[in-house]
Design an enzyme around this catalytic site. Structure first.
Site, PDB file in Angstrom:
ATOM      1  CB  SER A  41       1.560  -0.813   5.118  1.00  0.00           C
ATOM      2  OG  SER A  41       0.880  -0.446   6.474  1.00  0.00           O
ATOM      3  CE1 TYR A  60      -2.597   1.149   2.712  1.00  0.00           C
ATOM      4  CE2 TYR A  60      -2.713   0.209   5.040  1.00  0.00           C
ATOM      5  CZ  TYR A  60      -1.863   1.089   3.948  1.00  0.00           C
ATOM      6  OH  TYR A  60      -0.831   1.415   3.925  1.00  0.00           O
TER       7      TYR A  60
END
Length: 470
Positions: free
Chosen positions: A294, A322
């Site tokens: 990501s 995350y």
């Protein structure tokens, strides 16, 4: 031979830009490589941060008398007694010890506790830029992405019942690959297969898809999955670690293995799976490990002494969990890329799908979900988000590109952006010292010995502390 069929120029007009773009990206690192700059400096703003970095790690000067050439000292003391020589030696040892302590003290002072505000700001600027212009930068790509015939490939895709993973599995299967859907909910996967087979009926041979259960929140489940697959003694050509979670706004949660959920699902479990499946990947050589990462890793930071964010040194938020897990994945992948010998024929690639409307959004606050629906032009669909992974899994130039990076002793593994071009991951991911610490800590946390990769490549068995009692 797998991967032997190149994509046609009419199907993939920009694929021949892979190495041209890579060379442009490599130029940004010339100063770092040739001047031996600390890899934590900014890869784009090198002149500014070079000065900052040198000031940061400078060591207090040692008096000339203490750093004099030892040979000159010996010459000047040649007529001295043995007792004098002994005292001089003791003095030199004391000086060396003091110097080592001073260096260690400086290192402790400059030990990074998080991203600097400039790194953090640049990271967020890049993310915002990506969201606003990702559709323009990827405008040269077709949707869906045309793929070459891949009838000889066997691919494992984790998290393939929804979002990007579902599109990846479907498109690879329709191109002829043998797909293993590694999922937590086998029933949902079987329902999907039934639907796909009905839609595909009359267009060609039935899709070659099967389902195997895999729960990334359980390292025991990961070990059982790997053992079951390796027991087939068949080849594995592509492992796509797609499954991931982003529980925005949720309180900190832990798996039954005691790890923070983001860190386990997004990094630890895929890392364990990748290593345990090395025997099958060697049999399928040339093969690839594709980690769906990501762009959020650009604002991530990994504290190797507190990977689960439990010490209190950093306040936990779902964003911290995350971004840390995604950065850890890039760092671990970079070391794995270096540890795998060229003769193994295994390429390691991280990809960014861009900012995509997937099931990850189901964990977002309602107001953020509403924002997602209000700006559909900027957000990729799952089909569009799958293109970079499909490119990394099938383009014939990818293995050569990975070997080029390895030959140049590049600090990071290949990273493919959402527009299917190679790009540089975050500046923090180039911190080699932290990357190797992440490697060691990861192996410790998943219960593997430090030489697991080498032993598995050589065909030896490796014991993992998980899965043995099952």
């Amino acid at each position: 031979m797998p991967f032997s069929s190149p994509l046609k120029v009419t199907e993939q007009p920009e694929s021949n830009l892979l190495f041209k773009t890579a060379n442009l990206q490599r130029l940004r690192f010339d100063t770092i490589i040739h001047n031996n700059i600390n890899p934590t400096v900014d890869i784009i703003h090198t002149p500014l941060l070079k000065t900052w970095n040198q000031d940061l790690i400078s060591v207090p000067a040692i008096p000339k008398a203490e750093t004099a050439n030892p040979e000159r000292k010996m010459a000047s003391q040649s007529s001295s007694s043995e007792k004098g020589k002994g005292k001089e030696k003791e003095k030199e040892e004391e000086v060396e010890e003091e110097n080592e302590k001073s260096v260690e003290g400086v290192k402790e002072k400059v030990k990074k506790k998080g991203l600097g505000w400039m790194e953090w700001l640049r990271g967020w600027m890049y993310i915002i830029y990506e969201m606003l212009f990702q559709r323009i930068s990827a405008s040269h790509l077709q949707n869906p992405m045309p793929l070459p015939p891949i009838n000889d490939l066997t691919c494992i895709v984790t998290g393939s019942t929804s979002g990007i993973g579902k599109e990846i599995a479907r498109q690879l299967a329709e191109s002829g690959a043998h797909i293993i859907m590694a999922v937590r909910n086998p029933k949902a996967a079987n329902d999907l297969i039934k639907k796909w087979q009905e839609e595909w009926s009359g267009r060609g041979l039935p899709l070659n898809i099967e389902v195997m259960e895999l729960d990334l929140l359980s390292l025991d489940s990961v070990v059982r999955f790997a053992e079951a697959w390796n027991a087939r003694t068949g080849p594995l050509h592509v492992l796509i670690n797609n499954a991931g979670i982003f529980s925005i706004g949720e309180p900190q949660k832990f798996s039954k293995d005691g790890n923070e959920e983001h860190m386990q699902v997004n990094h630890l479990a895929p890392a364990l799976l990748s290593i345990l499946l090395l025997p099958s990947l060697v049999r399928g050589s040339p093969s690839r490990i594709i980690n769906v990462n990501s762009i959020m890793h650009y604002v991530g930071f990994v504290d190797t002494e507190d990977m689960n964010v439990v010490s209190g040194k950093r306040k936990y938020t779902s964003l911290v969990g995350y971004t840390s897990s995604k950065l850890a994945q890039v760092m671990f992948s970079s070391v794995l890329h270096k540890r795998l010998p060229a003769e193994a024929g295994i390429s390691v690639v991280c990809v960014s799908p861009g900012i995509v409307q997937t099931n990850v959004a189901r964990d977002l606050p309602k107001i953020v979900q509403a924002g997602y629906h209000l700006i559909p032009y900027f957000i990729f669909s799952a089909e569009e988000g799958s293109r970079s992974t499909l490119f990394a899994a099938t383009d014939p130039q990818v293995p050569e590109y990975c070997e080029m990076l390895k030959a140049d002793e590049w600090p990071v593994c290949a990273f493919i952006s959402q527009d299917c071009r190679p790009t540089n991951p975050s500046e923090e991911s180039h911190n080699l010292e932290t990357s190797y610490k992440v490697w060691e800590k990861t192996l410790e946390m998943v219960g593997l010995p430090s030489d697991a990769v080498e032993r598995l490549i050589e065909g030896e068995e490796v014991e993992c502390k998980y899965g043995a009692s099952q």
